[in-house]
Motif scaffolding. Structure first.
Motif, PDB file in Angstrom:
ATOM      1  N   TRP A 171      13.410   2.364  -1.252  1.00 23.53           N
ATOM      2  CA  TRP A 171      12.680   3.131  -0.252  1.00 23.53           C
ATOM      3  C   TRP A 171      11.237   3.262  -0.710  1.00 23.53           C
ATOM      4  O   TRP A 171      10.972   3.497  -1.887  1.00 23.53           O
ATOM      5  N   ILE A 172      10.325   3.108   0.228  1.00 24.97           N
ATOM      6  CA  ILE A 172       8.903   3.298  -0.051  1.00 24.97           C
ATOM      7  C   ILE A 172       8.345   4.276   0.981  1.00 24.97           C
ATOM      8  O   ILE A 172       8.909   4.460   2.056  1.00 24.97           O
ATOM      9  N   TYR A 173       7.241   4.894   0.635  1.00 23.42           N
ATOM     10  CA  TYR A 173       6.708   6.005   1.402  1.00 23.42           C
ATOM     11  C   TYR A 173       5.331   5.642   1.967  1.00 23.42           C
ATOM     12  O   TYR A 173       4.389   5.433   1.195  1.00 23.42           O
ATOM     13  N   PRO A 174       5.212   5.551   3.315  1.00 22.89           N
ATOM     14  CA  PRO A 174       3.928   5.199   3.912  1.00 22.89           C
ATOM     15  C   PRO A 174       2.809   6.117   3.442  1.00 22.89           C
ATOM     16  O   PRO A 174       2.947   7.342   3.425  1.00 22.89           O
ATOM     17  N   VAL A 176      10.553   4.204   4.332  1.00 20.79           N
ATOM     18  CA  VAL A 176      11.058   2.998   4.993  1.00 20.79           C
ATOM     19  C   VAL A 176      11.743   2.132   3.945  1.00 20.79           C
ATOM     20  O   VAL A 176      11.366   2.141   2.771  1.00 20.79           O
ATOM     21  N   TRP A 177      12.751   1.422   4.377  1.00 17.13           N
ATOM     22  CA  TRP A 177      13.483   0.558   3.458  1.00 17.13           C
ATOM     23  C   TRP A 177      12.715  -0.733   3.270  1.00 17.13           C
ATOM     24  O   TRP A 177      12.393  -1.417   4.237  1.00 17.13           O
ATOM     25  N   ILE A 205       8.717   4.528  13.277  1.00 13.91           N
ATOM     26  CA  ILE A 205       7.722   5.580  13.093  1.00 13.91           C
ATOM     27  C   ILE A 205       6.404   4.955  12.649  1.00 13.91           C
ATOM     28  O   ILE A 205       5.336   5.287  13.164  1.00 13.91           O
ATOM     29  N   VAL A 206       6.485   4.033  11.700  1.00 17.29           N
ATOM     30  CA  VAL A 206       5.284   3.342  11.226  1.00 17.29           C
ATOM     31  C   VAL A 206       4.582   2.657  12.394  1.00 17.29           C
ATOM     32  O   VAL A 206       3.356   2.741  12.532  1.00 17.29           O
ATOM     33  N   GLU A 207       5.361   2.014  13.244  1.00 14.38           N
ATOM     34  CA  GLU A 207       4.769   1.286  14.379  1.00 14.38           C
ATOM     35  C   GLU A 207       4.015   2.231  15.305  1.00 14.38           C
ATOM     36  O   GLU A 207       2.948   1.886  15.812  1.00 14.38           O
ATOM     37  N   HIS A 213       0.813  -1.220   0.000  1.00 10.61           N
ATOM     38  CA  HIS A 213       0.000   0.000   0.000  1.00 10.61           C
ATOM     39  C   HIS A 213       0.847   1.272   0.000  1.00 10.61           C
ATOM     40  O   HIS A 213       0.308   2.358  -0.173  1.00 10.61           O
ATOM     41  N   TYR A 214       2.126   1.132   0.232  1.00  6.09           N
ATOM     42  CA  TYR A 214       2.989   2.301   0.300  1.00  6.09           C
ATOM     43  C   TYR A 214       3.406   2.721  -1.096  1.00  6.09           C
ATOM     44  O   TYR A 214       3.398   1.932  -2.028  1.00  6.09           O
TER      45      TYR A 214
END
Length: 146
Positions: free
Chosen positions: A66-69, A58-59, A103-105, A28-29
């Protein structure tokens, strides 16, 4: 099989679960290219914005990129409060940039001050509230919280 420090193998099981969950989230990122298109910026600007902590990535090890939430964006682009949120988080935990999954967590954990809602669910509808909660959690003197 567990290690000496973890004979039951719980840590290994949790690590495996984390890998699976990150794979699910990665679907989804946004890729770097999709993020650039959404924000109307080029690759060098995207890199600069990440270094400036305007947004974060996040890697994604399996894809080596790298992907972006997705929760840091709304229909207009980057949620205005993201840089301030990232600054709060960084002041509390300066090592976060070694593992941005932390951060995601935080964004994915039910929060008591949001009546159990997830910060990632609330940020698009009430980003000021999420920022206020982050400031309370990370910047308040711990001795005054009890």
């Amino acid at each position: 099989m567990g290690s000496r420090a973890d004979p039951s193998g719980v840590a290994e099981d949790l690590a495996s679960l984390a890998v699976v969950r990150r794979m699910e989230l990665a679907q989804h990122y946004l890729s770097g290219e999709a993020t650039q298109a959404l924000l109307g910026i080029d690759a060098s600007t995207l890199t600069a914005w990440c270094k400036e902590r305007r947004l974060f990535a996040v890697w994604h090890k399996p894809e080596k990129q790298w992907i972006y939430p997705d929760f840091q964006f709304d229909r207009a682009g980057l949620i205005e409060q993201m840089p301030a949120l990232l600054a709060v988080y960084e002041r509390y935990y300066s090592q976060v940039w070694n593992n941005t999954w932390g951060i995601v967590e935080w964004f994915m954990a039910p929060h008591l001050l949001l009546d159990g809602a997830l910060p990632m669910e609330m940020i698009s509808s009430d980003p000021q509230l999420v920022l206020r909660i982050a400031r309370i959690e990370f910047l308040q003197n711990p001795a005054t919280m009890w």
